[in-house]
Structure formats: C-alpha cells, structure tokens
Design a protein around this motif. Structure first.
Motif, PDB file in Angstrom:
ATOM      1  N   TRP A 239       0.831  -1.210   0.000  1.00 22.58           N
ATOM      2  CA  TRP A 239       0.000   0.000   0.000  1.00 22.58           C
ATOM      3  C   TRP A 239       0.865   1.259   0.000  1.00 22.58           C
ATOM      4  O   TRP A 239       0.494   2.269  -0.606  1.00 22.58           O
ATOM      5  CB  TRP A 239      -0.951  -0.013   1.202  1.00 22.58           C
ATOM      6  CG  TRP A 239      -2.044  -1.037   1.062  1.00 22.58           C
ATOM      7  CD1 TRP A 239      -2.561  -1.526  -0.106  1.00 22.58           C
ATOM      8  CD2 TRP A 239      -2.753  -1.703   2.121  1.00 22.58           C
ATOM      9  NE1 TRP A 239      -3.549  -2.452   0.168  1.00 22.58           N
ATOM     10  CE2 TRP A 239      -3.691  -2.576   1.518  1.00 22.58           C
ATOM     11  CE3 TRP A 239      -2.690  -1.646   3.504  1.00 22.58           C
ATOM     12  CZ2 TRP A 239      -4.557  -3.382   2.244  1.00 22.58           C
ATOM     13  CZ3 TRP A 239      -3.551  -2.442   4.254  1.00 22.58           C
ATOM     14  CH2 TRP A 239      -4.474  -3.303   3.622  1.00 22.58           C
ATOM     15  N   MET A 240       2.032   1.211   0.650  1.00 26.30           N
ATOM     16  CA  MET A 240       2.941   2.369   0.618  1.00 26.30           C
ATOM     17  C   MET A 240       3.457   2.608  -0.803  1.00 26.30           C
ATOM     18  O   MET A 240       3.630   3.753  -1.219  1.00 26.30           O
ATOM     19  CB  MET A 240       4.114   2.158   1.585  1.00 26.30           C
ATOM     20  CG  MET A 240       3.739   2.320   3.041  1.00 26.30           C
ATOM     21  SD  MET A 240       3.037   3.946   3.425  1.00 26.30           S
ATOM     22  CE  MET A 240       4.463   4.976   3.153  1.00 26.30           C
ATOM     23  N   GLU A 241       3.684   1.520  -1.547  1.00 27.25           N
ATOM     24  CA  GLU A 241       4.094   1.671  -2.946  1.00 27.25           C
ATOM     25  C   GLU A 241       2.998   2.333  -3.759  1.00 27.25           C
ATOM     26  O   GLU A 241       3.245   3.216  -4.576  1.00 27.25           O
ATOM     27  CB  GLU A 241       4.377   0.292  -3.551  1.00 27.25           C
ATOM     28  CG  GLU A 241       5.824  -0.079  -3.551  1.00 27.25           C
ATOM     29  CD  GLU A 241       6.024  -1.490  -4.080  1.00 27.25           C
ATOM     30  OE1 GLU A 241       5.453  -1.832  -5.138  1.00 27.25           O
ATOM     31  OE2 GLU A 241       6.733  -2.256  -3.397  1.00 27.25           O
ATOM     32  N   ARG A 242       1.778   1.913  -3.522  1.00 23.07           N
ATOM     33  CA  ARG A 242       0.648   2.523  -4.244  1.00 23.07           C
ATOM     34  C   ARG A 242       0.483   3.990  -3.869  1.00 23.07           C
ATOM     35  O   ARG A 242       0.146   4.826  -4.703  1.00 23.07           O
ATOM     36  CB  ARG A 242      -0.648   1.747  -3.955  1.00 23.07           C
ATOM     37  CG  ARG A 242      -0.699   0.418  -4.703  1.00 23.07           C
ATOM     38  CD  ARG A 242      -1.833  -0.464  -4.275  1.00 23.07           C
ATOM     39  NE  ARG A 242      -3.151   0.087  -4.519  1.00 23.07           N
ATOM     40  CZ  ARG A 242      -4.282  -0.549  -4.214  1.00 23.07           C
ATOM     41  NH1 ARG A 242      -4.246  -1.760  -3.688  1.00 23.07           N
ATOM     42  NH2 ARG A 242      -5.446  -0.005  -4.467  1.00 23.07           N
ATOM     43  N   LEU A 243       0.756   4.307  -2.615  1.00 18.99           N
ATOM     44  CA  LEU A 243       0.687   5.704  -2.166  1.00 18.99           C
ATOM     45  C   LEU A 243       1.751   6.535  -2.886  1.00 18.99           C
ATOM     46  O   LEU A 243       1.468   7.626  -3.398  1.00 18.99           O
ATOM     47  CB  LEU A 243       0.890   5.754  -0.642  1.00 18.99           C
ATOM     48  CG  LEU A 243       0.840   7.133   0.002  1.00 18.99           C
ATOM     49  CD1 LEU A 243      -0.541   7.768  -0.160  1.00 18.99           C
ATOM     50  CD2 LEU A 243       1.208   7.038   1.488  1.00 18.99           C
ATOM     51  N   GLY A 244       2.964   5.993  -2.950  1.00 20.85           N
ATOM     52  CA  GLY A 244       4.045   6.689  -3.637  1.00 20.85           C
ATOM     53  C   GLY A 244       3.719   6.919  -5.102  1.00 20.85           C
ATOM     54  O   GLY A 244       3.959   8.009  -5.643  1.00 20.85           O
ATOM     55  N   ALA A 245       3.152   5.913  -5.756  1.00 20.10           N
ATOM     56  CA  ALA A 245       2.805   6.029  -7.185  1.00 20.10           C
ATOM     57  C   ALA A 245       1.745   7.111  -7.385  1.00 20.10           C
ATOM     58  O   ALA A 245       1.794   7.887  -8.347  1.00 20.10           O
ATOM     59  CB  ALA A 245       2.300   4.679  -7.703  1.00 20.10           C
ATOM     60  N   CYS A 246       0.791   7.182  -6.472  1.00 19.24           N
ATOM     61  CA  CYS A 246      -0.264   8.192  -6.567  1.00 19.24           C
ATOM     62  C   CYS A 246       0.340   9.595  -6.459  1.00 19.24           C
ATOM     63  O   CYS A 246       0.032  10.479  -7.266  1.00 19.24           O
ATOM     64  CB  CYS A 246      -1.296   7.949  -5.462  1.00 19.24           C
ATOM     65  SG  CYS A 246      -2.555   9.214  -5.378  1.00 19.24           S
ATOM     66  N   PHE A 247       1.231   9.798  -5.489  1.00 15.92           N
ATOM     67  CA  PHE A 247       1.844  11.126  -5.321  1.00 15.92           C
ATOM     68  C   PHE A 247       2.747  11.467  -6.508  1.00 15.92           C
ATOM     69  O   PHE A 247       2.799  12.620  -6.934  1.00 15.92           O
ATOM     70  CB  PHE A 247       2.610  11.198  -3.985  1.00 15.92           C
ATOM     71  CG  PHE A 247       1.744  11.622  -2.842  1.00 15.92           C
ATOM     72  CD1 PHE A 247       0.740  10.778  -2.350  1.00 15.92           C
ATOM     73  CD2 PHE A 247       1.866  12.872  -2.265  1.00 15.92           C
ATOM     74  CE1 PHE A 247      -0.078  11.171  -1.306  1.00 15.92           C
ATOM     75  CE2 PHE A 247       1.045  13.266  -1.218  1.00 15.92           C
ATOM     76  CZ  PHE A 247       0.075  12.416  -0.743  1.00 15.92           C
ATOM     77  N   ALA A 248       3.456  10.475  -7.019  1.00 14.48           N
ATOM     78  CA  ALA A 248       4.323  10.733  -8.175  1.00 14.48           C
ATOM     79  C   ALA A 248       3.498  11.213  -9.368  1.00 14.48           C
ATOM     80  O   ALA A 248       3.875  12.137 -10.092  1.00 14.48           O
ATOM     81  CB  ALA A 248       5.094   9.460  -8.528  1.00 14.48           C
ATOM     82  N   GLN A 249       2.336  10.593  -9.532  1.00 12.65           N
ATOM     83  CA  GLN A 249       1.452  10.977 -10.642  1.00 12.65           C
ATOM     84  C   GLN A 249       0.987  12.425 -10.477  1.00 12.65           C
ATOM     85  O   GLN A 249       0.993  13.202 -11.433  1.00 12.65           O
ATOM     86  CB  GLN A 249       0.263  10.028 -10.658  1.00 12.65           C
ATOM     87  CG  GLN A 249      -0.467  10.016 -11.974  1.00 12.65           C
ATOM     88  CD  GLN A 249      -1.725   9.147 -11.895  1.00 12.65           C
ATOM     89  OE1 GLN A 249      -1.957   8.441 -10.905  1.00 12.65           O
ATOM     90  NE2 GLN A 249      -2.521   9.208 -12.924  1.00 12.65           N
ATOM     91  N   PHE A 250       0.622  12.805  -9.277  1.00 11.42           N
ATOM     92  CA  PHE A 250       0.160  14.175  -9.041  1.00 11.42           C
ATOM     93  C   PHE A 250       1.281  15.195  -9.171  1.00 11.42           C
ATOM     94  O   PHE A 250       1.039  16.352  -9.477  1.00 11.42           O
ATOM     95  CB  PHE A 250      -0.529  14.296  -7.679  1.00 11.42           C
ATOM     96  CG  PHE A 250      -2.000  13.980  -7.752  1.00 11.42           C
ATOM     97  CD1 PHE A 250      -2.936  15.003  -7.869  1.00 11.42           C
ATOM     98  CD2 PHE A 250      -2.454  12.668  -7.736  1.00 11.42           C
ATOM     99  CE1 PHE A 250      -4.289  14.720  -7.960  1.00 11.42           C
ATOM    100  CE2 PHE A 250      -3.796  12.371  -7.838  1.00 11.42           C
ATOM    101  CZ  PHE A 250      -4.729  13.404  -7.939  1.00 11.42           C
ATOM    102  N   ALA A 251       2.520  14.744  -8.933  1.00 13.89           N
ATOM    103  CA  ALA A 251       3.669  15.649  -9.073  1.00 13.89           C
ATOM    104  C   ALA A 251       4.160  15.697 -10.508  1.00 13.89           C
ATOM    105  O   ALA A 251       5.119  16.387 -10.833  1.00 13.89           O
ATOM    106  CB  ALA A 251       4.792  15.194  -8.151  1.00 13.89           C
ATOM    107  N   GLY A 252       3.508  14.931 -11.404  1.00 10.95           N
ATOM    108  CA  GLY A 252       3.877  14.907 -12.819  1.00 10.95           C
ATOM    109  C   GLY A 252       5.169  14.171 -13.092  1.00 10.95           C
ATOM    110  O   GLY A 252       5.851  14.460 -14.071  1.00 10.95           O
ATOM    111  N   ARG A 253       5.524  13.239 -12.189  1.00 10.56           N
ATOM    112  CA  ARG A 253       6.759  12.463 -12.407  1.00 10.56           C
ATOM    113  C   ARG A 253       6.489  11.211 -13.232  1.00 10.56           C
ATOM    114  O   ARG A 253       5.408  10.650 -13.163  1.00 10.56           O
ATOM    115  CB  ARG A 253       7.374  12.040 -11.072  1.00 10.56           C
ATOM    116  CG  ARG A 253       7.654  13.171 -10.132  1.00 10.56           C
ATOM    117  CD  ARG A 253       8.760  14.047 -10.662  1.00 10.56           C
ATOM    118  NE  ARG A 253       8.942  15.204  -9.815  1.00 10.56           N
ATOM    119  CZ  ARG A 253       9.996  15.395  -9.011  1.00 10.56           C
ATOM    120  NH1 ARG A 253      10.939  14.498  -8.971  1.00 10.56           N
ATOM    121  NH2 ARG A 253      10.105  16.477  -8.290  1.00 10.56           N
TER     122      ARG A 253
END
Ligand code: ADE
Ligand code: ZN
Length: 352
Positions: free
Chosen positions: A338-352
């Motif tokens: 779930w922490m990986e999924r959280l990181g992926a979500c934030f990366a997407q919002f940061a445009g990474r």
C-alpha cells in the motif's frame, strides 16, 4: 515530521482536493452502526415492522443537531433499533463498504457494538455473520480489505462486557480485536481492566476511545492499564506535554475524526482542530469518519473539509495516509504494498 515523501513539494495547492480523494488510505475508526443513513433506517424500519419516532427522513436528519457525545449517542442507539436480521447487518455494512471503496479506502477496520443488539434479543451470531459476510464480499468484489473490531459499551458494567465476550468467542475468527466506546466521561478505562487483560491473553488486538471528551488521564490509563495498541480520538492529549512525548516515542496511532469532533462540539470550528499540531509533534495521527451518516461525511469529506479549514498541505496528506497504513492491523508486506501505491499516486500528481 519524518519520512517526508520527496514529491510532496511539487504538488500545487489547487490539486490538493483531487489528491486527497485519489490517494489510497486506511480507515481505522468507524462504527458500522454510525453508517446507517436515514434512508436506510426508514427502509429497514418498514421491512422489519419497527416503529421509529420520526415521521420522515427529513425530520430524522433535522434531529442530528448535537451538543456533545451523549446527545449523539441517544439518537445513534435509537437508529440501530431497526437492525434485526442477518441481512440487515449485511446491507448496512455493504452500503458503507461501497462508499469506502469510492473514497479509495483500501483497508477498513470497522467497529461494531454487539450489546446494542443483543440487549434487544438479536443473537450475536446474527450480528457477526451479517457483518462478516459483507467484509468477505468487500475483498472479493470491491478490492477493499475489511475487518471487524468488537466494542464494549463503557456505560455498561465490566460484567456485561465479560458476558458479551463469552457470547462472541464462538465467532472469534470473524473479528480481529476489541475496543471500548460509548459515554466516556465517568467511565474511565480502568473500569474494563480485567476484560481487556483477558482479551489480551486471547490474542485480540486492543484499542479504546480515550481523550475524545475525557481528560489526558484517560489516555494514560488506556495505555498503561488496558495496554491498547491504538487510541481512538485522543485529541485531548495536546493538553499534556509528557503524554504527547510518550505517544510520539512509542508511535501509538491516534485515530482522529475531525467532522465528528466538529459535530460533537469538541472543537468550536474545524479551523481550530489540532490535527496539524498532532502531526507536527510527530504523532501517528490518522483521519477517520467515526459515524459518517451522522456527522456529515465519509473519509474523503473528512480529509477535504479539514485540509480546507486548517491549511494542511500535501506533505500532511502523505503523512496521514502513511500513518493509516502503519497503524492498521495487517502484515508488513501488505503495508509495504500500500505504501508503494501511495508513492505512485503522489508521483502521478507531481507529474513524475
Ligand atoms: N460510539 C459511536 N461513536 C462514538 C464516539 N464518537 N465516541 C464514543 N462512542 C461512540
Ligand atoms: Zn468512535
């Protein structure tokens, strides 16, 4: 605050509500009976031939003007009186689980109050079977991991709690822990020392409401006497610096419920809520809905309204979601996923 996610600085404030909605999260403090919407109360009353003292859904909703915890509990217990059959408990839980899935809740640990039902002649098995069947369907059909925590009502005696535990033990594989809820003032954790000790021996997870309206002393005794792993609410802890240090050092999660605190007048307005203070002091604070049908919002509404009122930022959002996974009663590999999924979500919002 520790463990800041590196992308949080790249997320603009106007993207915050969408981020709060999209991020995966765990809900660690909700009472399933508090998810009964007025429409479902009326539908179940009709289905079961139960009389309720309100003429319409609107009249019932108008009664939701609370001044403190007790004024809410009186209406909450009356609402639960429409629940009689296994299917009623299933329908209630399923309606909540669908709402949770829509809010990107990936894990929920749901409280239930068996004494509210067994006192009316409903069998323990009826309650637990209906709720547990909904949990199984949530995993299979919604991809939501759901578990149950049995709560003892603290306005009743410890003897009554022991009897309730005895009735529930044949179904012990269907709930993961025990908690303590209902009227806090005048019913300190110590009152339930022996039954919690027994539940500890039996291997249940332990949580308790403490420091919602009650003093920091109740949080200390929840930790020291009941030996809880999480404190439900705990917002009064900010009044005691030594307690704040203890909670931070031992990483004891606090399951905070901002809209509940607002509706029950624990804080005069959301802007004065101390969630930011708890996070900035390094506590494992989380956001939860408590009784969403009564307090005007499920998980995402709690996040969005609280962030708008208090000026919390993307770094707090990340911390709250991370805290919810840390505080959940699942194994380490699941938390890591779930922490990986959280990181992926934030990366997407940061445009990474
Ligand atoms: N039961 C349901 N909601 C509760 C709350 N906020 N505090 C104590 N008991 C409860
Ligand atoms: Zn609660």
């Amino acid at each position: 605050m520790t463990d800041l996610h590196p992308f949080t600085h790249d997320i603009p404030a106007d993207r915050l509500p969408a981020l709060l909605r999209a991020m995966p999260k765990a809900e660690l403090h909700m009472h399933i009976e508090g998810s009964l919407e007025p429409e479902l109360i009326f539908a179940l009353a009709q289905r079961n031939g139960v009389a309720i003292p309100y003429a319409s859904v609107e009249e019932l909703r108008r009664a939701y003007a609370f001044t403190n915890l007790q004024s809410f509990l009186d209406i909450y217990y009356a609402g639960a009186s429409v629940l009689l059959k296994e299917q009623d408990f299933y329908d209630m839980a399923w309606a909540y689980l669908e709402r949770a899935a829509a809010d990107n809740v990936v894990r929920t640990e749901m409280f239930f109050d068996p004494q509210t039902h067994t006192a009316r002649g409903v069998a323990m098995q009826t309650v637990i079977d209906g709720l547990h069947r909904a949990c199984g369907d949530a995993e299979a059909k919604l991809g939501v991991s759901a578990a149950l925590i049995l709560c003892f009502l603290r306005h009743l005696s410890e003897e009554d709690a022991f009897a309730t535990l005895e009735q529930a033990l044949p179904f012990r594989d269907k709930f993961i822990g025990v908690g303590l809820d209902s009227s806090e003032l005048g019913h300190p954790p110590e009152k339930f020392a022996r039954v919690f000790a027994r539940c500890r021996e039996l291997g249940f997870h332990l949580v308790a409401h403490a420091g919602e309206e009650g003093p920091p002393a109740y949080v200390w005794s929840a930790l020291d006497v009941l030996k809880v792993e999480r404190v439900d609410h705990g917002v009064q802890s900010t009044k005691d610096a030594a307690l704040m240090r203890r909670l931070a050092q031992e990483r004891i999660p606090l399951t905070v419920c901002p809209l509940s605190n607002l509706k029950l007048c624990v804080f005069p307005d959301l802007a004065q809520h101390n969630l930011g203070q708890l996070l900035d002091a390094g506590l494992v604070a989380t956001v939860n809905s408590d009784d969403p049908a009564y307090f005007g919002g499920y998980m995402n509404e709690n996040f969005i309204q609280t962030f708008a009122a208090t000026g919390l930022t993307a770094k707090h959002a990340w911390q709250l979601a991370a805290n919810s996974f840390e505080g959940s009663f699942v194994d380490a590999p699941t938390k890591a996923l779930w922490m990986e999924r959280l990181g992926a979500c934030f990366a997407q919002f940061a445009g990474r």
